[in-house]
Design an enzyme around this catalytic site. Sequence first.
Site, PDB file in Angstrom:
ATOM      1  N   PRO A  10       0.790  -1.229   0.000  1.00  0.00           N
ATOM      2  CA  PRO A  10       0.000   0.000   0.000  1.00  0.00           C
ATOM      3  C   PRO A  10       0.827   1.287   0.000  1.00  0.00           C
ATOM      4  CG  PRO A  10      -0.135  -1.091   2.130  1.00  0.00           C
ATOM      5  CD  PRO A  10       0.516  -2.061   1.193  1.00  0.00           C
ATOM      6  N   ASN A  11       0.328   2.223  -0.769  1.00  0.00           N
ATOM      7  CA  ASN A  11       0.851   3.591  -0.889  1.00  0.00           C
ATOM      8  C   ASN A  11       2.138   3.690  -1.705  1.00  0.00           C
ATOM      9  OD1 ASN A  11      -1.232   4.778   0.831  1.00  0.00           O
ATOM     10  ND2 ASN A  11      -0.205   3.684   2.492  1.00  0.00           N
ATOM     11  N   ARG A  18       5.088  10.862  -2.737  1.00  0.00           N
ATOM     12  CA  ARG A  18       4.811  10.617  -1.327  1.00  0.00           C
ATOM     13  C   ARG A  18       6.040  10.881  -0.465  1.00  0.00           C
ATOM     14  NH1 ARG A  18       4.715   4.572   1.222  1.00  0.00           N
ATOM     15  NH2 ARG A  18       4.038   5.173   3.296  1.00  0.00           N
ATOM     16  N   TYR A  23      11.156   8.860   0.949  1.00  0.00           N
ATOM     17  CA  TYR A  23      11.092   7.815  -0.086  1.00  0.00           C
ATOM     18  C   TYR A  23      11.703   8.227  -1.426  1.00  0.00           C
ATOM     19  CZ  TYR A  23       7.940   5.700   3.318  1.00  0.00           C
ATOM     20  OH  TYR A  23       7.424   5.152   4.454  1.00  0.00           O
ATOM     21  N   ASN A  72       8.004  -5.685  -0.813  1.00  0.00           N
ATOM     22  CA  ASN A  72       7.891  -4.558   0.119  1.00  0.00           C
ATOM     23  C   ASN A  72       6.414  -4.452   0.464  1.00  0.00           C
ATOM     24  OD1 ASN A  72       7.814  -2.228   1.570  1.00  0.00           O
ATOM     25  ND2 ASN A  72       8.995  -0.982   0.117  1.00  0.00           N
ATOM     26  N   ALA A  75       3.126  -0.835   4.809  1.00  0.00           N
ATOM     27  CA  ALA A  75       2.534  -0.814   6.158  1.00  0.00           C
ATOM     28  C   ALA A  75       2.047  -2.193   6.605  1.00  0.00           C
ATOM     29  CB  ALA A  75       1.387   0.193   6.199  1.00  0.00           C
ATOM     30  N   HIS A  78       3.956  -4.558   9.088  1.00  0.00           N
ATOM     31  CA  HIS A  78       3.895  -4.417  10.543  1.00  0.00           C
ATOM     32  C   HIS A  78       2.577  -4.913  11.137  1.00  0.00           C
ATOM     33  CE1 HIS A  78       7.197  -1.927   9.322  1.00  0.00           C
ATOM     34  NE2 HIS A  78       6.407  -1.035   8.778  1.00  0.00           N
ATOM     35  N   ASP A  85       1.992 -15.374   6.782  1.00  0.00           N
ATOM     36  CA  ASP A  85       1.670 -16.803   6.580  1.00  0.00           C
ATOM     37  C   ASP A  85       1.811 -17.199   5.115  1.00  0.00           C
ATOM     38  OD1 ASP A  85       1.147 -17.230   9.246  1.00  0.00           O
ATOM     39  OD2 ASP A  85      -1.030 -17.370   9.040  1.00  0.00           O
ATOM     40  N   GLU A  96      12.578  -9.596   1.813  1.00  0.00           N
ATOM     41  CA  GLU A  96      11.808  -8.448   2.296  1.00  0.00           C
ATOM     42  C   GLU A  96      12.635  -7.191   2.083  1.00  0.00           C
ATOM     43  OE1 GLU A  96      10.946  -8.708   6.495  1.00  0.00           O
ATOM     44  OE2 GLU A  96      10.272  -6.622   6.598  1.00  0.00           O
ATOM     45  N   HIS A  98      12.731  -2.743   2.269  1.00  0.00           N
ATOM     46  CA  HIS A  98      12.134  -1.447   2.614  1.00  0.00           C
ATOM     47  C   HIS A  98      13.052  -0.348   2.100  1.00  0.00           C
ATOM     48  CE1 HIS A  98       9.143  -3.360   5.067  1.00  0.00           C
ATOM     49  NE2 HIS A  98      10.112  -4.123   5.551  1.00  0.00           N
ATOM     50  N   ILE A  99      12.424   0.710   1.670  1.00  0.00           N
ATOM     51  CA  ILE A  99      13.173   1.855   1.148  1.00  0.00           C
ATOM     52  C   ILE A  99      13.867   2.578   2.310  1.00  0.00           C
ATOM     53  CG2 ILE A  99      12.906   4.085  -0.029  1.00  0.00           C
ATOM     54  CD1 ILE A  99      10.338   2.750  -1.348  1.00  0.00           C
ATOM     55  N   SER A 100      13.109   2.798   3.365  1.00  0.00           N
ATOM     56  CA  SER A 100      13.645   3.510   4.525  1.00  0.00           C
ATOM     57  C   SER A 100      14.208   2.505   5.534  1.00  0.00           C
ATOM     58  CB  SER A 100      12.529   4.338   5.177  1.00  0.00           C
ATOM     59  OG  SER A 100      11.489   3.492   5.636  1.00  0.00           O
ATOM     60  N   ARG A 105      12.898   4.657  12.637  1.00  0.00           N
ATOM     61  CA  ARG A 105      11.620   5.368  12.579  1.00  0.00           C
ATOM     62  C   ARG A 105      10.752   4.962  13.784  1.00  0.00           C
ATOM     63  NH1 ARG A 105       9.255   4.901   6.705  1.00  0.00           N
ATOM     64  NH2 ARG A 105       7.990   6.631   7.517  1.00  0.00           N
ATOM     65  N   ARG A 109       7.097   0.464  13.484  1.00  0.00           N
ATOM     66  CA  ARG A 109       7.709  -0.039  12.247  1.00  0.00           C
ATOM     67  C   ARG A 109       8.839  -1.041  12.524  1.00  0.00           C
ATOM     68  NH1 ARG A 109       5.473   3.488   8.335  1.00  0.00           N
ATOM     69  NH2 ARG A 109       5.066   5.512   9.247  1.00  0.00           N
TER      70      ARG A 109
HETATM   71  C1  DQA Z   1       8.227   1.052   3.901  1.00  0.00           C
HETATM   72  C2  DQA Z   1       8.299   1.261   5.413  1.00  0.00           C
HETATM   73  C3  DQA Z   1       6.930   1.045   6.043  1.00  0.00           C
HETATM   74  O1  DQA Z   1       7.005   1.248   7.453  1.00  0.00           O
HETATM   75  C4  DQA Z   1       5.944   2.029   5.476  1.00  0.00           C
HETATM   76  O2  DQA Z   1       4.648   1.781   5.999  1.00  0.00           O
HETATM   77  C5  DQA Z   1       5.914   2.059   3.994  1.00  0.00           C
HETATM   78  C6  DQA Z   1       7.170   1.910   3.254  1.00  0.00           C
HETATM   79  C7  DQA Z   1       9.572   1.367   3.214  1.00  0.00           C
HETATM   80  O3  DQA Z   1       9.754   0.912   2.089  1.00  0.00           O
HETATM   81  O4  DQA Z   1      10.407   2.082   3.769  1.00  0.00           O
HETATM   82  O5  DQA Z   1       4.873   2.295   3.378  1.00  0.00           O
HETATM   83  O6  DQA Z   1       7.933  -0.330   3.662  1.00  0.00           O
END
Ligand code: DQA
Length: 138
Positions: A10-11, A18, A23, A72, A75, A78, A85, A96, A98-100, A105, A109
């Site tokens: 998502p997002n 964003r 990001y 990725n 959200a 978490h 599963d 897995e 993550h960008i950040s 943070r 997270r």
């Molecule tokens: C994220 C980190 C997550 O905590 C956050 O909800 C995201 C992006 C990242 O790529 O840094 O939407 O997965």
Amino acid sequence: MKKLIIINGPNLNLLGKREPNIYGSLTFTEFLDKVRAKYSDVEIDYYQSNIEGEIIDKLHEVGFNCDGIILNAAAYTHTSVGIGDAVKAIETPVIEVHISNTFNREEFRHQSFISPNAKGVILGFGLQSYELAILSFL
Ligand code: DQA
């Protein structure tokens, strides 16, 4: 030819617009074009959804017939026992990403339902996290 898929949660369709301070300002399409050109001997599929169940369906669909999944879950990382599963249920290894750096943070997270069942975790390198995950499958 190796077949990989990047699955974004998502997002992440809003990358580029964003919170660019966290990001970055590149859209995912721009990034993907570059990476596909650079690793032209690898098939790199892409899927994005804002819906938890659709991400689970995609993991089931690709999880027995490709060489690697780069996930990725954003959200849902978490919160989602269901995605965790699904990662456990499939055969294809999942990295897995993550960008950040989620560990510098907010506390919420710091927990991941994906990590225990992932082959590895790459985070905090911006969009380069995805490229490092691709390299790990080559
Ligand atoms: C994220 C980190 C997550 O905590 C956050 O909800 C995201 C992006 C990242 O790529 O840094 O939407 O997965």
